[in-house]
Design a protein around this motif. Structure first.
Motif, PDB file in Angstrom:
ATOM      1  N   MET A  42      -1.662   0.335  -4.722  1.00 36.07           N
ATOM      2  CA  MET A  42      -0.803  -0.834  -4.509  1.00 36.07           C
ATOM      3  C   MET A  42       0.453  -0.622  -5.337  1.00 36.07           C
ATOM      4  O   MET A  42       0.408  -0.646  -6.573  1.00 36.07           O
TER       5      MET A  42
ATOM      6  N   VAL B  69      -5.585   4.367  -1.026  1.00 28.81           N
ATOM      7  CA  VAL B  69      -4.253   3.797  -1.189  1.00 28.81           C
ATOM      8  C   VAL B  69      -4.093   3.262  -2.602  1.00 28.81           C
ATOM      9  O   VAL B  69      -5.063   2.898  -3.261  1.00 28.81           O
TER      10      VAL B  69
ATOM     11  N   ILE C  60       0.820  -1.214   0.000  1.00 33.13           N
ATOM     12  CA  ILE C  60       0.000   0.000   0.000  1.00 33.13           C
ATOM     13  C   ILE C  60       0.857   1.268   0.000  1.00 33.13           C
ATOM     14  O   ILE C  60       1.917   1.327   0.629  1.00 33.13           O
TER      15      ILE C  60
END
Length: 702
Positions: free
Chosen positions: A95, A93, A85
């Motif tokens: 990835m 968030v 994150i």
């Protein structure tokens, strides 16, 4: 799981060559392959592309974190997990996973063993991606195999020196092969298959043994009435519960791309073995660490405890890890394959003689590479090779060597066809070597089987020594013939060199019974090492010839060697210290409680009989009490001596003297204490003992 699904699940959790070829851009894939094959530097833009693809692949397989997975000098593995994150400004968030995060990590290095390389307050260390060992997914994380070094660059792990040794061997072997006319060969790699022995015991019984929980081995315990003397467990029918465990273990290993091939019952009750297909040394070492971890995890799911200690039980065989070592070229040739005419196979003879010279020159290092507090209990018993390093080559190769040594023609024996005597059974050819189970280093057809490693050992250690010693021996041969390369007299000069080497190193070859007393005497006459314990062996690690070997081939710096010397001694002393404290506590708190309770019960019964019958009729009870009282006195004295000696030993500051004292004094105290404890335990009913006996541990678990 059906057999048809095995190809589908095999390697399904591995970011392997197939996945990279399918997912990476062609230019990126070629750059990664160039790095893997030639050791070239990986540019950051390439690393960024690989990281992005690797992250997406990991997310598809349910991973939320990544970790740099490394192998510090504990002999185990280590990992620190970070999530993918990356917070955004709007409270969400992304990835994310960058090439920098893939290539380098910064774990805290202060608490790992360093042998003085790092002070406690100097915390920084680095992990560096090893692209030659594929990343994989386990427990919801992407695992990235890495090397581990200190802030100033010293190796703090097992992987780094192993990779260095592989490169040293590759360079030396390719140069020698080119001299032999194999110009097409660009790389030579060592391949390893590590047979793994282990015990499975009932998890609940395991939890009731403090010694197994803290030390991995039983420190007290009378032998069961039955052990392995009937030879009925070896290759026996798999019990359903064990078979289910093995089935699940295979499946978990196959998902991780570990080529688990063979499984069977071993000699001791509740002992088993798993053997994989050969892989390159580096990948094999990583996979063996994973195998040991998965054995424990899968065992737990099946209500077993998996024991990997070299000697968890007295009176039955301990567990080893046979390191099958061979050499192969990038053109697919096994360099240790004798072929149909080994006497005329100059490439094979050169590799064979280099191996013989390597093992003889560095037999002390071979012994050190398998030395541990656990393995010292196993080596030399009739279950493992002796502590004397020797080589077995078999009758056929022995005749080849004799022909070289005596300048006589070699006459090969005709292949013997085995006819078992019943027409319905097939005939087959006899192998060119038998298996000498007592030999530490045996030739077995097209490989050498190093049988000294212990079951809990990292196979990186013996392979570092094997690779480096072999490279050094090959360099020695090359230096003696290099001026004749390409000239008519090259073969003559090479054969003469091999002959001289054979005469020099003939002493290491022994095809007889390594367990016999006669061999111990003969080995001493030959000048071979017989290093029975780690404290006796380890000083040879820092001997001048060995320091020069490591520095010459850039395997270790002097600082790195001396740090390992300290780490191994410290680990040995700490192991025995923990065992001694555990044994003292277990005897005083657990065993003595049962002993006193049983003595009281016997005394009460004797008094009851005498009171009722008005005469002394309790002869059996009196005999039991007298015998137990004798053991009680010895036990009390033994505990007192052990604890007193521990206090003395703890004051020793020199690491070698400390290890020697733990071996010479504390282990002897523990053995002396164990004898009366085990003798008394054999007289006490199990209902009075607060821990399970050998009978339950070894037989109730099956």
């Amino acid at each position: 799981m059906s057999s048809t699904s095995v190809p589908e699940i095999y390697g399904s959790l591995v970011f392997n060559d197939k996945v990279m070829r399918e997912r990476l851009p062609k230019a990126t894939y070629k750059a990664v392959q160039k790095t893997i094959q030639n050791g070239t530097h990986l540019e950051l833009d390439v690393a960024n592309t690989v990281a992005a693809v690797m992250k997406n692949w990991a997310l598809e397989h349910g991973a939320t974190h990544f970790t740099h997975w490394f192998q510090p000098m504990t002999g185990l593995t280590a990992e620190k997990h970070d999530s993918f994150i990356s917070p955004t400004g709007d409270g969400g968030v992304l990835m994310d996973f960058s090439g920098k995060e893939l290539v380098k990590g910064e774990p805290d290095a202060s608490s790992f063993p360093s042998g003085g390389l790092r002070a406690t307050f100097e915390a920084r260390g680095y992990t560096a991606w090893d692209p030659s060992s594929p990343a994989f997914i386990k427990d919801g994380s992407l695992y990235i195999p890495t090397a581990f070094c200190s802030y100033s660059g010293e190796a703090l792990d097992k992987k780094t020196p192993l990779l260095r040794s592989m490169e040293a061997l590759d360079e030396s072997a390719v140069r020698m092969l080119h001299a032999l006319g194999h110009e097409e060969v660009k790389h030579v790699q060592t391949t390893v298959g590590s047979e793994q022995e282990y015990f499975l015991i009932d998890k609940e019984l395991y939890k009731d043994r403090e010694d197994l929980l803290l030390c991995g081995r039983t420190l007290i315990g009378a032998n069961a009435p039955k052990g392995q003397e009937m030879e009925d467990h070896y290759f026996g029918v798999l019990r359903p519960r064990v078979a289910e465990f093995m089935h699940d273990l295979d499946e978990e290993l196959w998902k991780l791309g570990i080529p688990a091939k063979t499984k069977h019952n071993e000699v001791a009750p509740s002992q088993h073995e798993l053997a994989p297909v050969f892989e390159t040394s580096n990948v094999a070492a990583d996979h063996n660490q994973l195998t040991m971890e998965m054995m424990k995890k899968v065992a737990d799911r099946h209500n077993f405890a998996c024991l990997l200690h070299e000697k968890p039980f007295e009176g039955v065989n301990g567990s080893g890890k046979h390191n099958n070592w061979s050499l192969s070229t990038d053109t697919g040739e096994n360099l240790l394959n004798p072929g149909k005419e080994p006497e005329n196979n100059l490439t094979f003879l050169t590799m064979l003689m280099a191996t013989i010279a390597a093992v003889d020159n560095y037999a002390d290092l071979m012994r050190i590479s398998v030395a541990s507090a656990g393995n010292d209990h196993r080596l030399g018993a009739n279950e493992a090779p002796p502590a004397i390093v020797s080589m077995y080559v078999g009758d056929e190769l022995e005749r080849v060597l004799e022909a070289i040594e005596t300048d006589t023609a070699f006459s090969a024996t005709a292949k013997k066809t085995m006819d078992i005597g019943a027409h319905v059974l097939p005939t087959f050819s006899q192998d060119n070597t038998d298996r000498n189970r007592t030999s530490p280093f045996a030739f077995t057809g097209n490989k050498f089987e190093f049988r000294m490693p212990g079951s809990s050992l990292s196979i990186a250690d013996p392979n570092i020594i094997l690779n480096t010693a072999f490279a050094d021996a090959l360099d020695d041969i090359y230096d003696k013939v290099k001026e004749f390369i390409g000239k008519p007299e090259f073969e003559t000069r090479l054969r003469a060199t091999l002959k001289d080497l054979l005469k020099e190193h003939r002493r290491i070859i022994f095809n007889g019974n390594g367990y016999s007393d006669a061999w111990v005497k003969e080995a001493e006459k030959r000048g071979l090492y017989n290093l029975k314990s780690l404290p006796e062996a380890l000083p040879y690690l820092v001997a001048d010839k060995n320091m020069k070997l490591f520095e010459k081939h850039h395997i270790f710096t002097e600082t790195e060697i001396r740090s390992r010397y300290e780490v191994y001694l410290e680990n040995y002393s700490k192991t025995i210290h923990i065992e001694a404290l555990t044994m003292s506590e277990m005897v005083k708190k657990d065993f003595t409680t049962g002993l006193i309770a049983y003595e009281n019960a016997v005394a009460t019964e004797a008094a009851r009989k005498n009171a009722v019958l008005k005469e002394s009729v309790s002869k059996l009870e009196e005999k039991i009490l007298k015998e137990l009282d004798g053991y009680s006195e010895k036990i009390g004295t033994g505990v007192e001596k052990l604890e007193k000696d521990l206090k003395k030993v703890e004051k020793i500051t020199d690491s070698l003297e400390l290890a020697k004292s733990y071996h010479d004094v504390i282990l002897k105290d523990m053995d002396d204490l164990r004898k009366p404890v085990d003798a008394a335990e054999a007289m006490i009913p199990e209902t009075y003992l607060p821990y399970p006996t050998y009978s339950k541990l070894l037989f109730a678990s099956r």
